[in-house]
Structure formats: structure tokens, C-alpha cells
Design a protein around this motif. Structure first.
Motif, PDB file in Angstrom:
ATOM      1  N   GLU A  83      -3.048   8.084 -10.061  1.00 33.93           N
ATOM      2  CA  GLU A  83      -4.370   7.540  -9.754  1.00 33.93           C
ATOM      3  C   GLU A  83      -4.856   6.647 -10.894  1.00 33.93           C
ATOM      4  O   GLU A  83      -5.370   5.538 -10.654  1.00 33.93           O
ATOM      5  CB  GLU A  83      -5.362   8.675  -9.504  1.00 33.93           C
ATOM      6  CG  GLU A  83      -6.741   8.211  -9.051  1.00 33.93           C
ATOM      7  CD  GLU A  83      -7.635   9.371  -8.648  1.00 33.93           C
ATOM      8  OE1 GLU A  83      -7.678   9.688  -7.435  1.00 33.93           O
ATOM      9  OE2 GLU A  83      -8.268   9.976  -9.538  1.00 33.93           O
ATOM     10  N   GLU A 134       0.850  -1.195   0.000  1.00 29.89           N
ATOM     11  CA  GLU A 134       0.000   0.000   0.000  1.00 29.89           C
ATOM     12  C   GLU A 134       0.879   1.236   0.000  1.00 29.89           C
ATOM     13  O   GLU A 134       1.950   1.249   0.620  1.00 29.89           O
ATOM     14  CB  GLU A 134      -0.962   0.003   1.194  1.00 29.89           C
ATOM     15  CG  GLU A 134      -0.296   0.106   2.547  1.00 29.89           C
ATOM     16  CD  GLU A 134      -1.307   0.173   3.693  1.00 29.89           C
ATOM     17  OE1 GLU A 134      -2.420  -0.343   3.519  1.00 29.89           O
ATOM     18  OE2 GLU A 134      -0.971   0.752   4.735  1.00 29.89           O
ATOM     19  N   CYS A 173      -2.085   5.081  -6.290  1.00 35.64           N
ATOM     20  CA  CYS A 173      -2.621   5.705  -5.072  1.00 35.64           C
ATOM     21  C   CYS A 173      -3.707   6.694  -5.474  1.00 35.64           C
ATOM     22  O   CYS A 173      -3.901   6.989  -6.658  1.00 35.64           O
ATOM     23  CB  CYS A 173      -1.515   6.414  -4.282  1.00 35.64           C
ATOM     24  SG  CYS A 173      -0.671   7.726  -5.210  1.00 35.64           S
ATOM     25  N   ASP A 174      -4.406   7.223  -4.480  1.00 40.87           N
ATOM     26  CA  ASP A 174      -5.388   8.276  -4.744  1.00 40.87           C
ATOM     27  C   ASP A 174      -4.656   9.586  -5.003  1.00 40.87           C
ATOM     28  O   ASP A 174      -3.561   9.827  -4.466  1.00 40.87           O
ATOM     29  CB  ASP A 174      -6.326   8.451  -3.550  1.00 40.87           C
ATOM     30  CG  ASP A 174      -7.218   7.233  -3.353  1.00 40.87           C
ATOM     31  OD1 ASP A 174      -7.457   6.504  -4.338  1.00 40.87           O
ATOM     32  OD2 ASP A 174      -7.650   7.003  -2.199  1.00 40.87           O
ATOM     33  N   ARG A 175      -5.271  10.445  -5.782  1.00 45.67           N
ATOM     34  CA  ARG A 175      -4.587  11.682  -6.145  1.00 45.67           C
ATOM     35  C   ARG A 175      -4.285  12.570  -4.947  1.00 45.67           C
ATOM     36  O   ARG A 175      -3.308  13.324  -4.964  1.00 45.67           O
ATOM     37  CB  ARG A 175      -5.372  12.443  -7.217  1.00 45.67           C
ATOM     38  CG  ARG A 175      -6.715  12.977  -6.772  1.00 45.67           C
ATOM     39  CD  ARG A 175      -7.374  13.786  -7.876  1.00 45.67           C
ATOM     40  NE  ARG A 175      -7.805  12.946  -8.994  1.00 45.67           N
ATOM     41  CZ  ARG A 175      -8.270  13.441 -10.145  1.00 45.67           C
ATOM     42  NH1 ARG A 175      -8.341  14.750 -10.328  1.00 45.67           N
ATOM     43  NH2 ARG A 175      -8.663  12.630 -11.094  1.00 45.67           N
ATOM     44  N   ASP A 176      -5.108  12.483  -3.884  1.00 43.30           N
ATOM     45  CA  ASP A 176      -4.839  13.350  -2.729  1.00 43.30           C
ATOM     46  C   ASP A 176      -3.648  12.881  -1.897  1.00 43.30           C
ATOM     47  O   ASP A 176      -3.265  13.541  -0.924  1.00 43.30           O
ATOM     48  CB  ASP A 176      -6.087  13.503  -1.856  1.00 43.30           C
ATOM     49  CG  ASP A 176      -6.594  12.184  -1.293  1.00 43.30           C
ATOM     50  OD1 ASP A 176      -5.917  11.153  -1.476  1.00 43.30           O
ATOM     51  OD2 ASP A 176      -7.674  12.187  -0.662  1.00 43.30           O
ATOM     52  N   GLN A 177      -3.051  11.762  -2.263  1.00 41.93           N
ATOM     53  CA  GLN A 177      -1.836  11.291  -1.588  1.00 41.93           C
ATOM     54  C   GLN A 177      -0.569  11.795  -2.270  1.00 41.93           C
ATOM     55  O   GLN A 177       0.538  11.524  -1.809  1.00 41.93           O
ATOM     56  CB  GLN A 177      -1.818   9.753  -1.555  1.00 41.93           C
ATOM     57  CG  GLN A 177      -2.909   9.137  -0.691  1.00 41.93           C
ATOM     58  CD  GLN A 177      -2.941   7.625  -0.830  1.00 41.93           C
ATOM     59  OE1 GLN A 177      -3.415   7.089  -1.831  1.00 41.93           O
ATOM     60  NE2 GLN A 177      -2.430   6.932   0.170  1.00 41.93           N
ATOM     61  N   ASP A 206      -0.611  13.609  -9.957  1.00 42.79           N
ATOM     62  CA  ASP A 206      -1.658  13.002  -9.127  1.00 42.79           C
ATOM     63  C   ASP A 206      -2.660  12.212  -9.963  1.00 42.79           C
ATOM     64  O   ASP A 206      -3.001  11.066  -9.640  1.00 42.79           O
ATOM     65  CB  ASP A 206      -2.361  14.057  -8.258  1.00 42.79           C
ATOM     66  CG  ASP A 206      -3.027  15.186  -9.048  1.00 42.79           C
ATOM     67  OD1 ASP A 206      -2.960  15.181 -10.301  1.00 42.79           O
ATOM     68  OD2 ASP A 206      -3.614  16.086  -8.400  1.00 42.79           O
TER      69      ASP A 206
END
Length: 336
Positions: free
Chosen positions: A245, A175, A250-254, A241
Motif C-alpha cells: 500500500e 490495475e 494496491c490497497d492493503r485489503d487486496q 499489505d
């Protein structure tokens, strides 16, 4: 078809759209290459095309001294619709690097639509920065596929080289917790990269795309005087981002992107790097860091990958694989 097969053929005929600092650097990157040959270039005032190959220095001098590659004696044409005219005049160009400013934010998508409408089939590569600009390109993916165009987006340094490095680094983890991209850019003379600097200013808190685009050179110079030539950029709207994604990393906010641009010194104010933090299958938290050499310029780190992705795009196109790809999906191929 692999890269060795491509190398055994005639050089790939390529064009460069946009002839500011980045476009000129792109032509210099191509000079020692044998697998690619520059045959076309365009700016706002004109274009130049010669199927036998262009002399980069001649194009650079025409742009510097007279304001357009359209003044090149052999093959130069002045035009107020230079991109559309070049597409029609040069049907044998296999791929273009879109070294264009993305001000306004819709500009790159409008250029892509010209290619789709023209009937031209080949490979396009961009070095887009903004997430919202790339989302407009992403919306054209079905049209690109139907038009027989292989489009490689986000293929500069960031997005691009560093996004690809993050994609590879992520494989160590089960992850991903964060991807942090930090860049340092050193430019001895900001006027050589006016469009790039304006795009950077648009990311600053008190500015946006429209206000940065509307700034005169004198207003940009005054801003740089106030900041001693330094632009500090944080939490930028950067398409890394979206690319990560879409790749399922990962998610773009990461994803966070920021950096420092020194417009008065060629030495980088800090080392450009990407840090990927995640958890391994054993439950360990760790961070991979990939750092670019300080001696490599912004132009080297943008144009080199762009042409590497263009070569990869040629391979895909020859296999009949059209549509949209990002730098996080495809490995670039080294251009010899």
C-alpha cells in the motif's frame, strides 16, 4: 556510491541482534561472504564484540552450551541490557540485522528507540511480520531520519523477498486486483526456531500475541502434538499489505497471506509463491506467479535478503539518505 565501490573497501562491519535459530543461521550465511564481516552479536543474556571479526561457530557453541554469546572467551560480556551495552561498546558497527522475536508486539519498536537515543548512526534491517508492528516502526520514520539512521523494514522472505517480487510483477498491469502470498515452511525441529513458531501460533484463530508469548515450551509441544506438527495459517496479519500500500501498488485489503508450517519435517509442505493478478492496458486479466525453490530453507530466504537489503541500506546511508525504507521501495544488492 555503487556496489562495486563498496566491494573495493574493507568489509562492512555487521552485527546480529537475537541469537535463536534465525540469528544463528544469519551468522552462517555470512561465513563465506567477503563483503561483510560479523563483528557483533547479542542475545537476552549478553553480547560479544570483536572489531577483528567473530568466529560464528564459536558464538553458536557458546549459545548452545551455556545459553549466551556473552560466554564467548574473546569479547563476550554477560549483560541484562545487552543491546544497549553493545551499541555503546561497538560504535564502529555499520549495520545490524535485527533477528529478534516480535513478542511482545512492541518489542522491535522499543529496540529501535534504543538506537535512536544512543546517538549511533548506521543501518538497521528487520524481518518483521506483523502489520501492527511495522506501523509502530513507520511512526518512528522522522526520528530515524533525524538520528541519521537508515532503517530497512520488512526485509525477510514474507514480508521481503516475496513483497519485492510482487512489486516488480505488478508493473505489467495498469490495475492490481489481488496479491496472494502462500508459503510452505519445513522445520525438522521446532525448538531451533521457538520464537518464530510462537509468532506463527499467534496468527492462529484461537490465539493472539499475548497468549502465544505466554505459552511454555511444553504447551507449544502439546499443541503441535494435537496438530501432528502442522500449523495451518490463513489471512494472517502480515506487513506485506502495508508495504504494498505504501508503495502505491494496491490497497492493503487486496493482499492475503497464508501458509503451512511443518515443524517435524525439513521438506516444505508446499511451494512458497506469490501470485499477482491484474488487468493489462489491453484489458486482459492475467496472473504472474513467482515460486521459490523448495530446496531453499526459511532461513536462506530470510537471511539472504536481509543482508542484501543491509548492503543496499549502506549505499543509501553513504549518500546521506536516512529514514525508513521498505523492501517494496529499494532493490537489495547481492552480498558477495
Amino acid at each position: 556510491m555503487n556496489s562495486q565501490t563498496i566491494a573495493s573497501q574493507s568489509p562492512i562491519a555487521v552485527g546480529v541482534l537475537g541469537f535463536g535459530g534465525l540469528g544463528q543461521a544469519a551468522t552462517r550465511v555470512l561465513m563465506p561472504k567477503t563483503e561483510m564481516q560479523l563483528v557483533a552479536a547479542a542475545d537476552k543474556q549478553g553480547y560479544v564484540y570483536d572489531a577483528r571479526g567473530l568466529e560464528p561457530q564459536t558464538c553458536i557453541e557458546a549459545y548452545r552450551d551455556r545459553g549466551s554469546v556473552g560466554y564467548v572467551e574473546s569479547g563476550g560480556v554477560l549483560s541484562q541490557q545487552s543491546i544497549a551495552d553493545l551499541i555503546q561498546a561497538a560504535p564502529n558497527v555499520q549495520g545490524y540485522f535485527l533477528a529478534l522475536p516480535n513478542l511482545p508486539n512492541t518489542f522491535m519498536a522499543s529496540v529501535v528507540q534504543q538506537f535512536i537515543a544512543s546517538g549511533w548512526r548506521g543501518v538497521l534491517v528487520d524481518a518483521l511480520k506483523r502489520t501492527s508492528a511495522m506501523e509502530q516502526i513507520y511512526a518512528l520514520r522522522d526520528e530515524l531520519q533525524a538520528a541519521g539512521i537508515t532503517y530497512m523494514t520488512g526485509c525477510g522472505a514474507t514480508p521481503g523477498l516475496l513483497t519485492a517480487a510482487a512489486t516488480v510483477a505488478a508493473q505489467s498491469y495498469t490495475e492490481i486486483h489481488s496479491v496472494k502470498i502462500t508459503f510452505g515452511v519445513g522445520i525438522a525441529n521446532w525448538e531451533a526456531y521457538r520464537a518464530t513458531i510462537r509468532e506463527d501460533i499467534a496468527h492462529m484463530p484461537e490465539y493472539d500475541v499475548d497468549s502465544a508469548r505466554a505459552m511454555s515450551d511444553e504447551e507449544v509441544a502439546a499443541l503441535l502434538d494435537r496438530t501432528d506438527g502442522i500449523l495451518q495459517l490463513e489471512n494472517m496479519e502480515h506487513a506485506d499489505d502495508l508495504m504494498l500500500e505504501l508503495a502505491g501498488i494496491c490497497d492493503r485489503d487486496q493482499v492475503t497471506v497464508g501458509g503451512i508450517v511443518d515443524t517435524r519435517n525439513s521438506k516444505k509442505p508446499l511451494s512458497t509463491n506469490v501470485q499477482v493478478t491484474g488487468r493489462t492496458f489491453e484489458g486482459k486479466i492475467s496472473t504472474h506467479t513467482f515460486t521459490l525453490g523448495d530446496e531453499t530453507s526459511m532461513a536462506a530466504n530470510v537471511c539472504g535478503p536481509a543482508f542484501g537489503y543491509l548492503k543496499a541500506g549502506i549505499t543509501l546511508h553513504q549518500r546521506g539518505q536516512h529514514g525508513l525504507y521498505t523492501a517494496a521501495e529499494v532493490m537489495p544488492q547481492f552480498v558477495r
